[in-house]
Scaffold this active site. Structure first.
Site, PDB file in Angstrom:
ATOM      1  N   ASP A 167       0.844  -1.335   0.110  1.00  0.00           N
ATOM      2  CA  ASP A 167      -0.152  -0.058  -0.158  1.00  0.00           C
ATOM      3  C   ASP A 167       0.718   1.373   0.014  1.00  0.00           C
ATOM      4  OD1 ASP A 167      -2.457   1.481   0.206  1.00  0.00           O
ATOM      5  OD2 ASP A 167      -2.084   1.825   2.606  1.00  0.00           O
ATOM      6  N   SER A 168       0.159   2.572  -0.042  1.00  0.00           N
ATOM      7  CA  SER A 168       1.124   3.786   0.031  1.00  0.00           C
ATOM      8  C   SER A 168       1.387   3.883   1.458  1.00  0.00           C
ATOM      9  CB  SER A 168       0.183   4.773  -0.638  1.00  0.00           C
ATOM     10  OG  SER A 168      -1.041   4.729   0.098  1.00  0.00           O
ATOM     11  N   CYS A 226      -4.527  -1.811  -1.639  1.00  0.00           N
ATOM     12  CA  CYS A 226      -4.781  -0.485  -1.867  1.00  0.00           C
ATOM     13  C   CYS A 226      -5.750  -0.150  -3.277  1.00  0.00           C
ATOM     14  CB  CYS A 226      -3.433   0.290  -2.365  1.00  0.00           C
ATOM     15  SG  CYS A 226      -3.598   2.208  -2.886  1.00  0.00           S
ATOM     16  N   ASN A 227      -6.849   0.418  -3.018  1.00  0.00           N
ATOM     17  CA  ASN A 227      -7.871   0.587  -4.135  1.00  0.00           C
ATOM     18  C   ASN A 227      -7.082   1.434  -5.548  1.00  0.00           C
ATOM     19  OD1 ASN A 227     -10.803  -0.247  -3.331  1.00  0.00           O
ATOM     20  ND2 ASN A 227      -9.515   0.213  -1.609  1.00  0.00           N
ATOM     21  N   CYS A 245     -11.295   2.779   0.062  1.00  0.00           N
ATOM     22  CA  CYS A 245      -9.739   2.961   0.104  1.00  0.00           C
ATOM     23  C   CYS A 245      -9.459   2.035   1.447  1.00  0.00           C
ATOM     24  CB  CYS A 245      -9.552   4.706   0.583  1.00  0.00           C
ATOM     25  SG  CYS A 245      -7.957   4.846   1.084  1.00  0.00           S
ATOM     26  N   THR A 246      -8.270   1.510   1.308  1.00  0.00           N
ATOM     27  CA  THR A 246      -7.895   0.448   2.554  1.00  0.00           C
ATOM     28  C   THR A 246      -7.533   1.246   3.638  1.00  0.00           C
ATOM     29  OG1 THR A 246      -5.834   0.443   1.446  1.00  0.00           O
ATOM     30  CG2 THR A 246      -7.110  -1.326   0.836  1.00  0.00           C
ATOM     31  N   HIS A 247      -7.602   2.586   3.526  1.00  0.00           N
ATOM     32  CA  HIS A 247      -7.237   3.314   5.019  1.00  0.00           C
ATOM     33  C   HIS A 247      -8.680   3.424   5.810  1.00  0.00           C
ATOM     34  CE1 HIS A 247      -3.205   4.695   3.455  1.00  0.00           C
ATOM     35  NE2 HIS A 247      -3.015   5.175   4.281  1.00  0.00           N
TER      36      HIS A 247
HETATM   37  N1  DGL Z   1      -4.928   3.212   0.626  1.00  0.00           N
HETATM   38  C1  DGL Z   1      -5.012   3.767  -0.439  1.00  0.00           C
HETATM   39  C2  DGL Z   1      -6.227   3.286  -1.249  1.00  0.00           C
HETATM   40  O1  DGL Z   1      -6.855   2.131  -1.157  1.00  0.00           O
HETATM   41  C3  DGL Z   1      -4.918   5.160  -0.830  1.00  0.00           C
HETATM   42  C4  DGL Z   1      -4.059   6.006  -0.037  1.00  0.00           C
HETATM   43  C5  DGL Z   1      -3.398   7.315  -0.774  1.00  0.00           C
HETATM   44  O2  DGL Z   1      -3.888   8.325  -1.285  1.00  0.00           O
HETATM   45  O3  DGL Z   1      -2.154   7.042  -0.969  1.00  0.00           O
HETATM   46  O4  DGL Z   1      -6.643   3.847  -2.202  1.00  0.00           O
END
Ligand code: DGL
Length: 270
Positions: free
Chosen positions: A16-17, A80-81, A194-196
């Protein structure tokens, strides 16, 4: 951990990021508690949501290539989406191991909604993806899908995992951005795309003005990972997991307690 051990019992790689992939990892370790874990965060590239498709489509496969070369995983999960909806195909063609993606849970949302109006919270990049349009056309063509970009939730989730108090105004703004759109008053199901965001589920439930179900795809992804690795034997004793970052090691020190819960206690730089 030596090179030989890695090859004999290859780990699962999550990418992920930032710390968002933890929401997918948490569901996976419930099914595969003994699987060795490599958690990779591209902090040098966070946030992905404001980057262009071209930049992410070049960056993500290159990073995954380096990670696979170093850790030799059995399988890679793009947790990460944003990365998955843009670069999943590029990553699959670059790697010779199975790659599992994380895409918005539009299909389950479509079966769960009673009002027929679904909300989708994601990054700016995710909500504009043709991949999302295709999922909506395939699984929710008879539903209304309202999208809202909530980039600040990424930072709120990062702060929460560092043990800081999450900013309730940021959470409320994300909810309002979705529910106050025309038709938003009928939303009964919100996709956390978004996985966050699942890491803030409790805060989102509290901020919602009425009962709303917040859903994500993590359980389904965990089942897919378990299925794809069903012939693999895991070590009898669980191994120390590794957190690898493209950023600075001191920057991730405050995430140690959150990751220690999942046996990840070794921190490395890519
Ligand atoms: N966790 C990431 C997702 O699922 C995005 C977070 C970011 O913007 O880097 O999209």
């Amino acid at each position: 951990m030596t090179e030989t051990q890695l090859v004999e019992c290859p780990p699962l790689l999550f990418f992920d990021s930032g710390i968002g992939g933890l929401s997918v990892l948490i569901e996976t370790v419930k099914l595969l508690p003994d699987a060795p874990i490599i958690y990779a965060a591209d902090y040098a590239g966070l946030p992905y949501g404001i980057k262009s498709e071209a930049e992410l489509a070049a960056r993500i496969p290159a990073l995954l290539g380096r990670l696979v070369e170093r850790y030799k995983p059995a399988l890679a999960t793009i947790a990460c989406n944003t990365a998955s909806t843009i670069a999943l195909d590029h990553v699959r063609s670059a790697l010779d191991i199975p790659v599992v993606g994380t895409v918005p849970a539009i299909k389950p949302a479509s079966t769960l909604t009673r009002t027929g109006v679904i909300g989708l919270l994601g990054t700016q990049a995710t909500i504009r993806q043709p991949y999302v349009d295709r999922l909506a056309a395939e699984f929710a063509s008879d539903k209304v899908l309202l999208r809202h970009a909530a980039p600040d939730l990424v930072y709120a989730a990062e702060a929460k995992l560092r043990g800081e108090k999450s900013d309730s105004e940021v959470i409320q703004a994300a909810i309002n951005g979705l529910l106050k759109q025309a038709g938003g008053e009928r939303i009964d199901t919100v996709i956390l795309a978004c996985t966050h965001f699942p890491l803030l589920r409790d805060e989102l439930i509290t901020a919602a003005p009425r009962p709303i179900q917040f859903i994500d795809g993590a359980e389904g992804i965990a089942r897919r990972i378990a299925f794809l690795t069903k012939n693999q034997s895991w070590p009898a004793e669980s191994r120390e997991g590794i957190f690898v970052t493209t950023g600075g090691l001191p920057d991730i020190a405050s995430y140690r307690p959150a990751f220690a819960k999942y046996g990840i206690s070794r921190f490395e730089k890519l």
